[in-house]
Design a protein around this motif. Structure first.
Motif, short mmCIF file in Angstrom:
data_model
loop_
_atom_site.label_atom_id
_atom_site.label_comp_id
_atom_site.label_asym_id
_atom_site.label_seq_id
_atom_site.Cartn_x
_atom_site.Cartn_y
_atom_site.Cartn_z
N ILE A 59 0.84 -1.20 0.00
CA ILE A 59 0.00 0.00 0.00
C ILE A 59 0.88 1.25 0.00
O ILE A 59 0.63 2.20 -0.75
CB ILE A 59 -0.94 0.00 1.22
N ASP A 60 1.91 1.26 0.85
CA ASP A 60 2.84 2.40 0.88
C ASP A 60 3.52 2.59 -0.48
O ASP A 60 3.74 3.72 -0.92
CB ASP A 60 3.89 2.18 1.96
N HIS A 61 3.83 1.47 -1.12
CA HIS A 61 4.47 1.54 -2.44
C HIS A 61 3.54 2.20 -3.45
O HIS A 61 3.96 3.06 -4.26
CB HIS A 61 4.83 0.13 -2.90
N GLU A 62 2.27 1.82 -3.42
CA GLU A 62 1.31 2.40 -4.37
C GLU A 62 1.04 3.87 -4.05
O GLU A 62 0.80 4.66 -4.96
CB GLU A 62 0.01 1.60 -4.35
N MET A 63 1.07 4.23 -2.79
CA MET A 63 0.89 5.64 -2.43
C MET A 63 2.04 6.48 -2.98
O MET A 63 1.85 7.63 -3.40
CB MET A 63 0.81 5.79 -0.91
N ALA A 64 3.23 5.90 -2.98
CA ALA A 64 4.38 6.62 -3.55
C ALA A 64 4.21 6.83 -5.05
O ALA A 64 4.73 7.81 -5.61
CB ALA A 64 5.67 5.85 -3.26
N GLU A 65 3.49 5.91 -5.71
CA GLU A 65 3.24 6.07 -7.15
C GLU A 65 2.40 7.32 -7.43
O GLU A 65 2.53 7.94 -8.48
CB GLU A 65 2.54 4.83 -7.69
N GLY A 125 -4.72 2.57 -8.25
CA GLY A 125 -3.78 1.53 -7.87
C GLY A 125 -3.59 1.45 -6.37
O GLY A 125 -3.48 0.35 -5.80
N ALA A 126 -3.56 2.61 -5.69
CA ALA A 126 -3.44 2.62 -4.23
C ALA A 126 -4.68 2.03 -3.58
O ALA A 126 -4.58 1.27 -2.60
CB ALA A 126 -3.20 4.04 -3.74
N ARG A 127 -5.87 2.37 -4.11
CA ARG A 127 -7.10 1.78 -3.56
C ARG A 127 -7.12 0.28 -3.78
O ARG A 127 -7.55 -0.49 -2.91
CB ARG A 127 -8.32 2.43 -4.22
N GLN A 128 -6.64 -0.16 -4.95
CA GLN A 128 -6.60 -1.58 -5.24
C GLN A 128 -5.68 -2.32 -4.25
O GLN A 128 -5.99 -3.42 -3.79
CB GLN A 128 -6.12 -1.82 -6.67
N ALA A 129 -4.56 -1.70 -3.93
CA ALA A 129 -3.66 -2.30 -2.94
C ALA A 129 -4.34 -2.41 -1.58
O ALA A 129 -4.16 -3.39 -0.85
CB ALA A 129 -2.37 -1.48 -2.83
N GLY A 130 -5.14 -1.39 -1.24
CA GLY A 130 -5.91 -1.45 0.01
C GLY A 130 -6.94 -2.57 -0.02
O GLY A 130 -7.12 -3.29 0.97
#
Length: 432
Positions: A59-65, A125-130
């Motif tokens: 999730i942190d990785h996708e937030m960085a995106e 993408g961040a929501r998908q990771a969540g």
């Protein structure tokens, strides 16, 4: 020694064996044993499980995106100087009269909202990771709770095997002495040996199931593999929750609202739609604006110029990526429909299975296990009065074992069927 005395000795051995087994079990749990409730297990699981920690990092990785997608393109700066001036015979001549150098600064500007679309894709993408995190949490939590139930109920069944094996082992040793003295027949000795071996085989199979559940449970809460798990749930009693308390439509609606794998599938559709718009925007040329300075190389001294560069979309208009994006939209929509159909089938199947187990549990007499001590006394009295033979006496213990094991298995299956309903609906309706 008369056969009647042997019968009395048998009863004393059985009673002593049960007492020794209970004492040994109490001593065993005093060692490297973790007594834990389901709430405590869930707390350890949320804190220590490595799979959940890895999903949180994703999730942190996708937030960085999102940060990356929000950044503008860096400007480019260039400088060119004459290498060798034959007129002045100087290398890197930067003199006012003879030197020549050129400077350039340029900036790329994305058109057709490409930057905003990339930001929106990164947010999806961040929501998908969540969603993936919470769906993993749902799956692992289901595994944790079903293993907890399995360990508890199968351990209760294992205790019955331990009691009977201990009693029969003591009885067999005594009977061997009596057989050597000629006080009992060989077939009675063989009958006890046969039943003892059968019990030991059944116990070993049950222990393997418990060990497998213990292994997975300890991995989930991350404790020392050598520690023995002892689930604490209070007094064994029938499951109180009834399916009638939760309408079927509520189960279905909850699944549509709370299943994160379904949200993930919907997110894939949204991602595909936005990606198509991005690929179509990629066909629109971007603009590069530049500012140039040329000291001597142009028709005028100290030339400055403003330039605009735009690629001509004559051959590459991103046709392939646009077609792929359209295919991805249809594929994600089909996957969403398939997942919805599977979800509804899972709920129906799980509901029917839980309903059958609920009816089966209602047909069992829970007082059988609670009244065992009274039944033992009655059977003992009848055996002392020679109203029961040795085989009938042993068959009673076997019947008791069978009933307790079946009832424990039913209780376990009933509770796990409700956990299955919690799992397929994404909501903790039962076994709270």
């Amino acid at each position: 020694m008369s056969l009647k005395i042997v019968h009395v000795l048998l009863l004393l051995i059985f009673t002593a064996g049960l007492g020794k087994e209970n004492k040994a079990f109490a001593q065993n749990i005093a060692g490297d044993t973790l007594r834990i409730t389901i709430k405590e297990a869930e707390g350890r699981f949320l804190k220590n499980n490595l799979s959940l920690l890895a999903a949180q990092y994703q999730i942190d990785h996708e937030m960085a995106e999102i940060i990356t997608a929000s950044l503008f393109n860096n400007p480019e700066i260039g400088f060119e100087n004459i290498l060798y001036n034959p007129d002045t015979r100087k290398f890197f001549d930067m003199s006012y009269d003879g030197g020549q150098y050129t400077g350039l600064i340029s900036q790329l500007f994305q058109t057709a909202g490409k930057r905003n679309k990339n930001i929106q894709l990164a947010k999806i993408g961040a929501r998908q990771a969540g969603y993936e995190f919470f769906d993993l949490l749902r799956t692992l939590k289901y595994t944790l709770r079903t293993n907890f139930n399995k360990i508890y109920f199968q351990q209760a069944s294992l205790d019955v095997y331990d009691q009977e094996i201990s009693s029969l082992s003591t009885t067999l040793a005594a009977f061997k002495k009596q057989y050597a003295a000629g006080n009992i027949a060989q077939h009675e000795l063989l009958r006890i040996q046969s039943q003892l071996y059968a019990l030991q085989t059944e116990k070993n199979e049950l222990q393997e199931d418990i060990d497998a559940a213990q292994y997975e449970f300890k991995l989930l809460i991350r404790v020392d593999p050598k520690i023995r798990i002892l689930p604490m749930v209070g007094v064994l009693q029938p499951v109180k929750e009834k399916l009638a308390q939760v309408p079927y439509k509520l189960l279905l609606d909850s699944a549509y609202n709370n299943r994160y794998d379904l949200k993930l599938a919907k997110g894939n559709v949204a991602y595909s739609d936005l990606n198509l718009r991005l690929q179509q925007a990629m066909a629109v040329p971007d603009i590069t604006v530049s500012l140039t300075y040329d000291k001597y190389g142009s028709t005028v001294r100290d030339y400055t110029g403003l330039g605009i560069n735009i690629p001509l979309p004559l051959f590459n208009r991103n046709q392939g990526a646009i077609k792929q994006a359209k295919i991805a939209i249809q594929s994600s929509k089909n996957n969403l429909e398939r997942q919805q159909d599977e979800m509804e089938s899972e709920i129906d199947q799980s509901f029917q299975a839980a309903f059958r187990l609920e009816k089966l549990e209602e047909s069992f007499d829970p007082g059988f296990k609670n009244d065992f001590n009274h039944l033992i006394e009655e059977v003992t009295k009848n055996y002392q009065k020679r109203n029961l033979s040795l085989l009938e006496f042993l068959d009673f213990y076997d019947s008791y074992k069978t009933n307790v094991v079946q009832y424990n298995e039913l209780q376990m299956n009933r509770m796990n069927s409700l956990e299955q309903l919690n799992f397929v609906t994404g909501t903790q309706f039962f076994n709270k």
